[in-house]
Design a protein around this motif. Structure first.
Motif, mmCIF file in Angstrom:
data_model
loop_
_atom_site.group_PDB
_atom_site.id
_atom_site.type_symbol
_atom_site.label_atom_id
_atom_site.label_comp_id
_atom_site.label_asym_id
_atom_site.label_seq_id
_atom_site.Cartn_x
_atom_site.Cartn_y
_atom_site.Cartn_z
ATOM 1 N N PHE A 1 9.267 -31.482 12.900
ATOM 2 C CA PHE A 1 7.930 -31.789 12.443
ATOM 3 C C PHE A 1 7.491 -30.759 11.415
ATOM 4 O O PHE A 1 7.964 -29.638 11.403
ATOM 5 N N ALA B 1 2.273 -37.167 13.565
ATOM 6 C CA ALA B 1 3.683 -36.794 13.393
ATOM 7 C C ALA B 1 4.495 -37.109 14.637
ATOM 8 O O ALA B 1 5.611 -37.647 14.555
ATOM 9 N N SER C 1 -3.105 -34.530 12.742
ATOM 10 C CA SER C 1 -1.816 -34.514 12.055
ATOM 11 C C SER C 1 -0.662 -34.345 13.039
ATOM 12 O O SER C 1 0.409 -34.947 12.886
ATOM 13 N N ASP C 2 -0.867 -33.531 14.079
ATOM 14 C CA ASP C 2 0.153 -33.355 15.111
ATOM 15 C C ASP C 2 0.406 -34.655 15.865
ATOM 16 O O ASP C 2 1.547 -35.020 16.155
ATOM 17 N N GLU D 1 3.264 -30.313 15.160
ATOM 18 C CA GLU D 1 3.976 -30.918 14.032
ATOM 19 C C GLU D 1 5.074 -29.994 13.501
ATOM 20 O O GLU D 1 6.088 -30.452 12.971
#
Length: 573
Positions: free
Chosen positions: A2, A197, A193-194, A251
């Motif tokens: 990630f 992903a 965002s984590d 991520e």
């Protein structure tokens, strides 16, 4: 694997303990009310767990085996707080959730700096929660080190986990809102965002990628919001996101096979391969802090070693104790024996894609050649006999034990009709961490109707490669622990290679159906066809048996082989 997005840290928000642990006790007696054969009152037998394949792999721990690991489409209920005495035989009618038991009252002398030592059967192959199959990963890491977007209950309902959820009226838009202030163990803030992903990687390459078949896009309009857009309604998606499919990694995570960087109440302190995994309390946890400073999961693949470790004081609690070995702990005030309901289906698997087992008559003959009461007797009368691959507490359970009753003469007639009146030989590949008495019993029963069985006891990694991946077998046997795993029968690529278009259509339709009762009825119809086809043969449904000393409290007793939440565990000084 990630890449890391950035977002400024935010003030922490706390979860309540009630959001972390759902207290449940057994549903075993309910099976009797529904007509299923159930064990006598008393401790249940859970074969020592094995790490079974994941995602669609048998996600179950048989007594002594950590079943295939990922969760099949379905629900894995959080465990219940174990009482300080033997668990009452609480009942749960088939089709309803197990009743919620009051949480154990913790004594005044709790040692918040203490260590809880927990004995389990198998350790994970590696720690990659996204890509690696094996129920041991979920048992150890979910709720403890890694957390999921939602939390789930046995009846299929969900509640907020790492995020709250709003579903649009048409069922096509799932909007998740993350709380502020949640951080990973390395100090990085959790952001949308984590989540994006991780879910995208799971959807593309994860063991649970089938859970995302209805998901078209995964987007983050801001740092705390994630939006899933579906191509069609999916009644299983929310619950899948309360299991491994909803786990969230940083991520920028690296070395995920040997390390774990989650948001949970414990950090991974040490993995001594072949021996133990040690977790330490996360003092920066965003929710309620854990009651103990350290938890050590010790691995005992041999059933006697597990019991000896408990007797010798090396561990505080033994999970999945063979009922043949609990005698020394019974009627002894120094020990607490609890039993709870389980999703564990010890399944005799048929290779439906093979030359011989593709014939329904042969599968039916094998099913009718095996007396399940004998299997139950191997475990001192514990466990529940069913006629379809559905645990008695699933809402679509139906008593089908009379469909193909034990009848050796009928089995011989079916084999004659199929062209095997002079006998046949079948391979039988079984992981060697299960009690061999089960395999020997199957071999003997099939021999009585003219089937010669080539029994092959193999290491679990060999089983994963030979059976689960390459489908190189005729018969096999593993414990499936993943909840609501009926959807495995809608996947022709699963290791059973069972392919019935009507079943696939019914299961697909059940996921599209937003009315719960209508969805459950479609699954009931599918289960009846699966049973009639003799696609597999569930030899018995196990109940988890746990033996503990009297210094440990708050441990889960529901489906403990597939998810062992230690957030509420406490020990006295």
């Amino acid at each position: 694997m990630f890449r890391r997005g950035t977002s400024p840290p935010q003030p922490a928000r706390r979860r309540t303990a009630a959001a972390i642990v759902v207290a449940l006790l057994g549903a075993t007696a309910a099976a009797t009310a529904a007509g299923a054969t159930s064990p006598p009152t008393g401790p249940d037998t859970s074969v020592p767990g094995t790490e079974a394949p994941a995602t669609d792999a048998p996600g179950t721990d048989v007594p002594g085996t950590d079943a295939p690991g990922t969760d099949a489409p379905g629900s894995e209920a959080p465990g219940s707080d174990a009482p300080s005495s033997s668990a009452p035989a609480a009942t749960d009618a088939p089709g309803t959730a197990a009743p919620e038991a009051p949480a154990a009252t913790l004594p005044a002398d709790i040692d918040t700096e203490g260590t809880a030592a927990i004995g389990i059967v198998l350790e994970p192959t590696n720690l990659d929660i996204v890509h690696q199959a094996g129920a041991a990963l979920e048992q150890l890491l979910l709720d403890n080190v890694y957390e999921t977007l939602l939390t789930g209950a046995p009846d299929g309902t969900t509640s907020p986990g790492l995020a709250s959820l709003e579903i649009s009226e048409d069922g096509l838009t799932y909007t998740f809102t993350l709380p502020e202030g949640v951080t990973f163990h390395d100090g990085d803030p959790l952001t949308a965002s984590d989540v994006v992903a991780t879910l995208e990687e799971t959807k593309a390459n994860g063991v649970n990628k089938e859970d995302f078949s209805s998901v078209e896009t995964i987007e983050a309009p801001d740092d705390l919001t994630v939006v899933l857009t579906l191509s069609q309604p999916d009644s299983e998606l929310a619950f899948n996101l309360s299991r491994r499919g909803g786990v969230v990694l940083n991520e920028g995570a690296t070395d995920v096979e040997t390390s774990a960087n989650g948001t949970g109440p414990f950090t991974l302190a040490e993995w001594s391969q072949g021996s133990s995994i040690t977790l330490e309390r996360n003092d920066d946890y965003w929710g309620e802090p854990a009651n103990v400073a350290e938890v050590v999961f010790q691995f005992y693949p041999e059933p006697n070693a597990l019991v000896n470790a408990l007797s010798d004081g090396d561990i505080d609690i033994a999970v999945a104790v063979n009922t043949d070995l609990i005698g020394e702990f019974e009627d002894n005030p120094d020990w607490v024996i609890t039993s709870g309901p389980s999703n564990g289906e010890f399944t005799l698997g048929y290779n439906n894609g093979g030359e011989v087992l593709s014939d329904q008559r042969v599968r039916q003959a094998i099913t009718q050649a095996i007396d399940k009461a004998g299997v139950q007797a191997l475990f001192n009368g514990y466990g529940t006999i069913v006629g379809a691959p559905v645990p008695p507490f699933d809402p679509w359970y139906e008593d089908l034990t009379g469909l193909y009753p034990y009848d050796p003469d009928a089995a011989r007639a079916l084999l004659e009709e199929a062209g095997y009146g002079d006998g046949l030989t079948l391979s039988f590949v079984v992981p060697n961490h299960y009690p061999q008495s089960i395999a020997d019993y199957v071999v003997s029963q099939l021999g009585d109707v003219g089937i010669t069985v080539d029994l092959q006891l193999v290491e679990f990694p060999t089983w994963l490669e030979q059976v689960y991946t390459n489908h190189d077998y005729d018969l096999t046997a593993v414990l499936h622990v993943e909840p609501r795993d009926i959807f495995n029968y809608g996947n022709p690529d699963y290791y059973w290679q069972y392919n019935n278009p009507e079943v696939i259509a019914l299961l697909d339709q059940s996921r599209l159906e937003v009315d719960v009762d209508a969805s459950n009825e479609l699954r009931r119809q599918a289960a009846a066809i699966i049973a009639e086809d003799a696609a597999t043969n569930v030899l018995i449904v196990y109940d988890d048996v746990i033996v503990a000393n009297t210094r440990i409290y708050g441990y889960p007793t529901f489906d403990a082989n597939s998810r062992f939440d230690v957030t509420g565990v406490a020990v006295t000084s």
